[in-house]
Design an enzyme around this catalytic site. Sequence first.
Site, PDB file in Angstrom:
ATOM      1  N   ARG A  11      47.189  29.758  44.881  1.00 30.49           N
ATOM      2  CA  ARG A  11      46.099  30.734  44.892  1.00 30.49           C
ATOM      3  C   ARG A  11      44.956  30.144  45.724  1.00 30.49           C
ATOM      4  O   ARG A  11      44.498  29.042  45.450  1.00 30.49           O
ATOM      5  CB  ARG A  11      45.620  31.066  43.464  1.00 30.49           C
ATOM      6  CG  ARG A  11      46.697  31.774  42.633  1.00 30.49           C
ATOM      7  CD  ARG A  11      46.118  32.449  41.416  1.00 30.49           C
ATOM      8  NE  ARG A  11      45.358  33.638  41.757  1.00 30.49           N
ATOM      9  CZ  ARG A  11      44.564  34.284  40.907  1.00 30.49           C
ATOM     10  NH1 ARG A  11      44.401  33.827  39.672  1.00 30.49           N
ATOM     11  NH2 ARG A  11      43.921  35.376  41.268  1.00 30.49           N
ATOM     12  N   GLN A  42      42.108  42.426  33.720  1.00 31.60           N
ATOM     13  CA  GLN A  42      41.792  41.233  32.914  1.00 31.60           C
ATOM     14  C   GLN A  42      40.749  41.544  31.842  1.00 31.60           C
ATOM     15  O   GLN A  42      40.737  40.932  30.777  1.00 31.60           O
ATOM     16  CB  GLN A  42      41.261  40.096  33.814  1.00 31.60           C
ATOM     17  CG  GLN A  42      42.306  39.452  34.698  1.00 31.60           C
ATOM     18  CD  GLN A  42      42.334  40.068  36.082  1.00 31.60           C
ATOM     19  OE1 GLN A  42      42.079  41.261  36.233  1.00 31.60           O
ATOM     20  NE2 GLN A  42      42.646  39.287  37.089  1.00 31.60           N
ATOM     21  N   ARG A  55      45.225  31.727  34.652  1.00 32.63           N
ATOM     22  CA  ARG A  55      44.355  32.226  35.716  1.00 32.63           C
ATOM     23  C   ARG A  55      42.923  31.907  35.291  1.00 32.63           C
ATOM     24  O   ARG A  55      42.678  31.397  34.203  1.00 32.63           O
ATOM     25  CB  ARG A  55      44.582  33.708  36.034  1.00 32.63           C
ATOM     26  CG  ARG A  55      45.152  34.611  34.991  1.00 32.63           C
ATOM     27  CD  ARG A  55      44.219  34.944  33.848  1.00 32.63           C
ATOM     28  NE  ARG A  55      42.912  35.367  34.330  1.00 32.63           N
ATOM     29  CZ  ARG A  55      41.807  35.269  33.657  1.00 32.63           C
ATOM     30  NH1 ARG A  55      41.809  34.742  32.425  1.00 32.63           N
ATOM     31  NH2 ARG A  55      40.648  35.657  34.133  1.00 32.63           N
ATOM     32  N   GLY A  56      41.962  32.221  36.188  1.00 35.62           N
ATOM     33  CA  GLY A  56      40.586  31.809  35.924  1.00 35.62           C
ATOM     34  C   GLY A  56      40.374  30.449  36.583  1.00 35.62           C
ATOM     35  O   GLY A  56      41.212  29.545  36.438  1.00 35.62           O
ATOM     36  N   ALA A  57      39.265  30.319  37.317  1.00 38.96           N
ATOM     37  CA  ALA A  57      39.069  29.147  38.178  1.00 38.96           C
ATOM     38  C   ALA A  57      39.228  27.792  37.464  1.00 38.96           C
ATOM     39  O   ALA A  57      40.024  26.945  37.902  1.00 38.96           O
ATOM     40  CB  ALA A  57      37.714  29.261  38.869  1.00 38.96           C
ATOM     41  N   ASN A  80      33.634  36.139  43.366  1.00 36.46           N
ATOM     42  CA  ASN A  80      34.214  36.387  42.039  1.00 36.46           C
ATOM     43  C   ASN A  80      35.133  37.601  42.124  1.00 36.46           C
ATOM     44  O   ASN A  80      35.304  38.192  43.197  1.00 36.46           O
ATOM     45  CB  ASN A  80      33.099  36.587  40.998  1.00 36.46           C
ATOM     46  CG  ASN A  80      33.615  36.553  39.574  1.00 36.46           C
ATOM     47  OD1 ASN A  80      34.374  35.646  39.205  1.00 36.46           O
ATOM     48  ND2 ASN A  80      33.262  37.521  38.751  1.00 36.46           N
ATOM     49  N   LYS A  81      35.712  37.949  41.025  1.00 33.81           N
ATOM     50  CA  LYS A  81      36.694  39.048  40.962  1.00 33.81           C
ATOM     51  C   LYS A  81      36.190  40.299  41.674  1.00 33.81           C
ATOM     52  O   LYS A  81      35.022  40.662  41.538  1.00 33.81           O
ATOM     53  CB  LYS A  81      36.996  39.331  39.484  1.00 33.81           C
ATOM     54  CG  LYS A  81      37.997  40.419  39.196  1.00 33.81           C
ATOM     55  CD  LYS A  81      39.301  40.258  39.928  1.00 33.81           C
ATOM     56  CE  LYS A  81      39.990  38.936  39.650  1.00 33.81           C
ATOM     57  NZ  LYS A  81      41.100  38.639  40.583  1.00 33.81           N
ATOM     58  N   ASP A  93      34.542  32.167  41.121  1.00 33.66           N
ATOM     59  CA  ASP A  93      35.685  31.379  41.591  1.00 33.66           C
ATOM     60  C   ASP A  93      35.274  30.380  42.655  1.00 33.66           C
ATOM     61  O   ASP A  93      35.972  29.386  42.891  1.00 33.66           O
ATOM     62  CB  ASP A  93      36.773  32.299  42.140  1.00 33.66           C
ATOM     63  CG  ASP A  93      37.460  33.014  40.988  1.00 33.66           C
ATOM     64  OD1 ASP A  93      36.911  34.024  40.516  1.00 33.66           O
ATOM     65  OD2 ASP A  93      38.508  32.514  40.535  1.00 33.66           O
TER      66      ASP A  93
HETATM   67  O1  MRU Z   1      42.286  36.541  39.340  1.00 31.35           O
HETATM   68  P1  MRU Z   1      41.737  35.809  38.149  1.00 31.35           P
HETATM   69  O2  MRU Z   1      42.049  36.483  36.866  1.00 31.35           O
HETATM   70  O3  MRU Z   1      42.133  34.357  38.175  1.00 31.35           O
HETATM   71  O4  MRU Z   1      40.179  35.885  38.369  1.00 31.35           O
HETATM   72  C1  MRU Z   1      39.319  35.283  37.434  1.00 31.35           C
HETATM   73  C2  MRU Z   1      37.892  35.511  37.753  1.00 31.35           C
HETATM   74  O5  MRU Z   1      37.547  36.135  38.735  1.00 31.35           O
HETATM   75  C3  MRU Z   1      36.882  34.860  36.866  1.00 31.35           C
HETATM   76  O6  MRU Z   1      35.730  35.640  36.779  1.00 31.35           O
HETATM   77  C4  MRU Z   1      36.512  33.509  37.469  1.00 31.35           C
HETATM   78  O7  MRU Z   1      37.660  32.735  37.657  1.00 31.35           O
HETATM   79  C5  MRU Z   1      35.560  32.778  36.664  1.00 31.35           C
HETATM   80  S1  MRU Z   1      36.371  32.207  35.226  1.00 31.35           S
HETATM   81  C6  MRU Z   1      35.602  31.190  34.297  1.00 31.35           C
END
Ligand code: MRU
Length: 376
Positions: free
Chosen positions: A115, A227, A80-82, A278-279, A268
Site C-alpha cells: 500500500r 470503514q 489497515r489504518g496507517a 487521509n481517506k 495517512d
Molecule cells: O484505507 P484505510 O482504511 O487504511 O484508510 C485509513 C485511514 O484513512 C485512516 O483515517 C488513517 O489511516 C488514519 S488511522 C489512525
Amino acid sequence: MKAWRRLSKSVSPNGRTVELHIDADVLAMNVNGRACRSIWRDDNGRVMIIDQTRLPHDFECLAIDTLEDAEIAIRDMQVRGAPLIGACAAYGLALALKKGDVDIDQACSRLLATRPTAVNLSWALNRLRHHLSEQPATANQVAAAFGEADRIANEDVAINSRIGDHGLELIRRRFETTDSTVNILTHCNAGWLATVDWGTALAPIYKAHDAKIPVHVWVDETRPRNQGAALTTWELMNHGVPCTLIADNAGGHLMQQGQVDLCIVGSDRTIANGDVCNKIGTYLKALAAYDNNVPFYVALPTSTIDRDLADSNGIPIEERNPREVLEITGANGELRSSICVAPTGTRAANPAFDITPARLVTGYITELGAGRLPDL
Ligand code: MRU
C-alpha cells in the site's frame, strides 16, 4: 489503568486455525466487554491480527506466520489504518528474517509495494532496519527484529493514549463552554482498529466518554469500503459511545444546521507544511467545516509526518480496484455477499485518499500536544 483480560476463541479463517489468547498488563479497548488489540503476539510468540475484512459481522483472528502472510494482510486490508500497517510490516520483516536466507532489501520492497500512501509503513521498516544495523555482529538478528517490532507496537499504544489525552482537553473545553453534548464528526476509521490500540481520531473521544463528558459521534459511512459503517460504529458501540451513522454526503448539511461541534479525522501522511493526506472524502468535510466555522482537527502520531516531501502533490495516492465502487458488500444473516450497484459495463475510478490543504485545518493533535504541527 485497565488490564487485558484473557480472551479465548477458536477460529479457522482461510484454513489457518488458531487459538486466541491475550493476557497482558496494558491499556486496551474492548470487544464485547473484553480487552483487545488489533495486533499482538500470543503465548507462543505468534503474530496475531483481527481480520478486519470480516467485521462487523464476524470477529475472526488470523495468525501471520510469514512475510507473505503480512503482505496479504496489508494488501487485502485484513489490517489497515496507517499505524497498524506500520506495525504489521515490522512484524512481516521480522518473520522474513526468521525464515532465514532473506534479502532484507527485497523483503522491504515487497512490504512497501502493498500500500503506497501511509508513510508509517516505510517509517516502521526504516526504524527496524536501523535497529538491526546497530546490533553487534554476534547478536541474534531475529530476536532483535521481533523485539523492535514489539516496541513499535507497544509505543503506538502509548502514543495514541497521549493523543487521546491532548484531544480530550479540546473536547472538555468545548463541553465547558456549551454545557451540552459535544457532537463530533469523524471520517473513515481512525480508531483502535486502525492503530495497535486507542486509535488517533477516536482516542480523544474514548477518553472524553471515559471521563463522563457527554459526546456523540457522527460517523461518515466512508464509501467505497465503508470503514465508518463497518468499523467505526462497531468500535464505538462496543465501548458504549453514542454514535449515529450518516451517509457521506450528510456532513455538510449537519454542519449548516449547527449539529456538529467539531470534526476529528486521522491521517495517512502529513507533510511539514501541514497538508494532510487521509481517506478520500476528508477534503470535502474540511471544506464544509471551514465554510461553517466548525473546528477541524487532525489526530496523528508524529510517525505519520513525512518531513522529506515539500509538496503534497508528491504523495502517492493509492488507486484501488474499481469493483469497490461498483459493488457493495454486506451480510444477510450467515450469507456474506457483494452486489452490483451500477449498470454492467460502468467505468469506475477509485482513488482511496485525498489531500486537505493546511489552511483548512484548525489544529493537529499529536502525542506532543494539540495545536500547530510540531517541528521535529
Ligand atoms: O484505507 P484505510 O482504511 O487504511 O484508510 C485509513 C485511514 O484513512 C485512516 O483515517 C488513517 O489511516 C488514519 S488511522 C489512525
